[in-house]
Design an enzyme around this catalytic site. Structure first.
Site, PDB file in Angstrom:
ATOM      1  N   LYS A 126      -9.006  24.338   1.063  1.00 56.54           N
ATOM      2  CA  LYS A 126      -9.016  24.246   2.526  1.00 56.54           C
ATOM      3  C   LYS A 126      -8.528  22.890   3.011  1.00 56.54           C
ATOM      4  CE  LYS A 126     -14.039  23.579   2.150  1.00 56.54           C
ATOM      5  NZ  LYS A 126     -15.322  24.260   2.370  1.00 56.54           N
ATOM      6  N   LYS A 130     -48.816  -4.494 -20.043  1.00 56.51           N
ATOM      7  CA  LYS A 130     -48.518  -5.836 -19.570  1.00 56.51           C
ATOM      8  C   LYS A 130     -47.189  -6.266 -20.186  1.00 56.51           C
ATOM      9  CE  LYS A 130     -50.085  -9.405 -17.147  1.00 56.51           C
ATOM     10  NZ  LYS A 130     -51.305 -10.085 -17.581  1.00 56.51           N
ATOM     11  N   HIS A 131     -46.258  -6.687 -19.362  1.00 58.04           N
ATOM     12  CA  HIS A 131     -44.936  -7.116 -19.821  1.00 58.04           C
ATOM     13  C   HIS A 131     -44.279  -6.055 -20.705  1.00 58.04           C
ATOM     14  CE1 HIS A 131     -45.046 -11.190 -18.135  1.00 58.04           C
ATOM     15  NE2 HIS A 131     -46.332 -11.133 -18.384  1.00 58.04           N
ATOM     16  N   ASN A 187     -41.017  -5.727 -33.788  1.00 57.27           N
ATOM     17  CA  ASN A 187     -41.819  -5.010 -34.780  1.00 57.27           C
ATOM     18  C   ASN A 187     -43.182  -4.682 -34.192  1.00 57.27           C
ATOM     19  OD1 ASN A 187     -40.109  -4.898 -37.144  1.00 57.27           O
ATOM     20  ND2 ASN A 187     -40.373  -7.113 -37.316  1.00 57.27           N
TER      21      ASN A 187
END
Length: 530
Positions: free
Chosen positions: A70, A281-282, A424
């Site tokens: 169109k 936390k963090h 780790n």
């Protein structure tokens, strides 16, 4: 009229999202703008009593192929791309009866929403817009002359500018809108290409693109000297990006990062089986526990590391109730995130005006496929989401002693958690609660020792004479390369261990476990999280 302003005489409107459309078009008409439109958009405007021309009045070509064709026509793209006051362009327009289009208002077929609702392949394909992006790019390229609006949120500002300039747009506005338009088509194409890559099973397609929409600008990033923004992709995964904030101040960059980590971790625990709480936390869990209730789970999780929990993020796998809310607000907490909350619980949290409460409506599926990516200098890394779940793993007992039923339950619990601890990673668990967590160390043995130290500190905080690691199990996110990390856990009091296995020294580690009389299970699946 100032040289940087362009009078808007004709606007082409073709939108999927019709929010605010009629009001905006009425304002345009009020400035004498001729309206041209397509399909459903034209009908909506005509039904509202607005004078609007059909696109075929410009192209003299019918809409066809179920609306696929169109606007892909020279009389549309010529009207958008023609450089005003360029003699050659003006001559071409005159020769081919191409009329200029000064304002393009387009938003695209809802591909992302179609994908998010899990529509079948064919329906997703039908919601890939072709004419819209083509027009947007044409108008954006010619932004010296043409304004392009791709977001209903920009309607009000556009009307305000037209009013202030007696029906014109400024170059600064056109340039800003062009930047947003190019970003929109880029994000749209990224969603389509990533979907197709997934459908094809292409883990690493030759070209990968990502896009997102600004949810909110941040005051700053990880640190005050860093700028930041929160962008959402439209992925229908319950979490911080989809949550409703019931109360509290705005989230910070670190809040969002930590809250995502907490909620992804708590989603490992099926709410139909148990209540679970994660304290982060963090971006690292500092306490995780299951319980008969959220209140019980929270108290157990808090005991693991009450010092680190101060100012942390609390994630719940069930609807927050009043009893749990009363416990959580006893210490300073930054964010609570849960699938839902009782009204009484909301009122309890509201007493802490800065405490954010996020309600997600559900939990993310830990088994669901998805992408994770991280920037590096000169590029980015992309990988599939870690959707491995311990319940689906083939656990192999490798020691002479098999774990007891209670030990096995705690081993599975610990492995759910260690997946979400930075590598780790070492996690001690007892009674379906973490009692010591060692995260992000360069040496696995150091993570073991830190986790044991934290277990001792937690015991002291609880007024206990014996370390919480005594009688616990230990989980490692990757294999123990040498016996030392395992022996450190045994020295701390661990009676059973779970790890992926796969080290060249597995025999030595197994022998050390047998010598100490502990049970050990291999999962065959590693959970590094850097």
């Amino acid at each position: 009229m100032p040289v940087d302003q362009r009078k808007v005489a004709r606007a082409l409107l073709s939108v999927s999202d019709k929010t605010g459309l009629v009001e905006f078009a009425r304002a345009l008409a009020g400035h004498g703008v001729e309206l041209v439109s397509t399909g459903g958009t034209r009908k909506a405007l005509a039904d509202a009593g607005l004078a609007v021309k059909d696109i075929s009045d410009l192209t003299h070509f019918p809409e066809m192929m179920d609306g696929r064709l169109k606007t892909l026509h020279p009389k549309v793209h010529g009207g958008l791309l023609a450089i005003r006051e360029n003699p050659e362009h003006e001559a071409a327009m005159l020769a081919h009866d191409i009329r200029p289009i000064d304002l393009l208002v387009v938003n695209l077929y809802p591909f992302e929403a179609t994908l998010a609702k899990g529509a079948p392949f064919e329906e997703c394909v039908e919601n890939i817009d072709i004419g819209g992006p083509a027009m947007i790019r044409a108008a954006s390229k010619n932004h010296d002359d043409v304004a392009v609006v791709v977001d209903p949120a920009d309607y009000a500002a556009m009307v305000e500018e037209l009013t202030a300039t007696q029906g014109a747009t400024t170059r600064a506005t056109r340039r800003r809108l062009a930047q947003k338009a190019f970003a929109r088509t880029a994000a749209y194409d990224a969603a389509i290409s990533n979907w197709l890559a997934q459908e094809l099973g292409e883990a690493s397609p030759p070209v990968r693109a990502f896009g997102g929409k600004l949810s909110e600008p941040m005051r700053y990033g990880e640190n005050p000297h860093q700028s930041a923004g929160f962008y959402v992709t439209g992925e229908a995964r319950p979490g911080v990006a989809t949550a409703k904030q019931a109360q509290g101040k705005k989230l910070s960059y670190n809040n969002i990062n930590d809250t995502d980590a907490a909620f992804e971790c708590v989603a490992e625990f099926d709410p139909a089986r148990t209540a679970a709480v994660v304290i982060v936390k963090h971006a690292n869990p500092c306490g995780v526990a299951e319980g008969a209730s959220l209140e019980e789970a929270y108290v157990k999780a808090l005991r693991c590391d009450p010092t680190s929990a101060y100012g942390g993020i609390v994630a719940l796998n069930r609807k927050l109730d009043a009893q749990a809310a009363r416990e959580i607000v006893k210490i300073f907490t930054e964010v609570i995130i849960a699938p839902d909350a009782e009204q009484e619980a909301i009122e309890i949290v509201a007493a802490k005006k800065n405490l954010r409460l996020l309600l997600t409506g559900g939990l993310p599926d830990p088994r669901a496929r998805g992408l994770a990516f991280r920037s590096v200098a000169g590029g980015f890394l992309a990988q599939s989401r870690d959707n491995a779940v311990v319940d689906d793993m083939d656990l192999k007992v490798v020691t002479k002693r098999a774990p007891s039923e209670a030990e096995l339950a705690n081993l599975k619990f610990a492995y759910r958690v260690v997946k979400h601890v930075k590598s780790n990673a070492i996690v001690y668990a007892r009674d379906l609660a973490t009692v010591g967590i060692g995260a992000g160390q360069m040496s696995r043995v150091d993570s073991s020792r830190i986790a044991a130290h934290k277990a001792g500190e937690a015991a002291q905080a609880a007024g206990l004479a014996e370390s919480l690691a005594t009688g616990a199990v230990v989980a490692s996110d990757a294999f123990f390369p040498f016996p030392d990390g395992l022996l450190a856990a045994v020295a701390a009091g661990a009676t059973a261990a779970i790890q992926p296995g796969g080290s060249v020294n597995d025999k030595d580690v197994i022998a050390a476990a047998d010598e100490k009389g502990i049970a050990m299970v291999f999962t065959g699946v590693r959970h590094f999280r850097h």
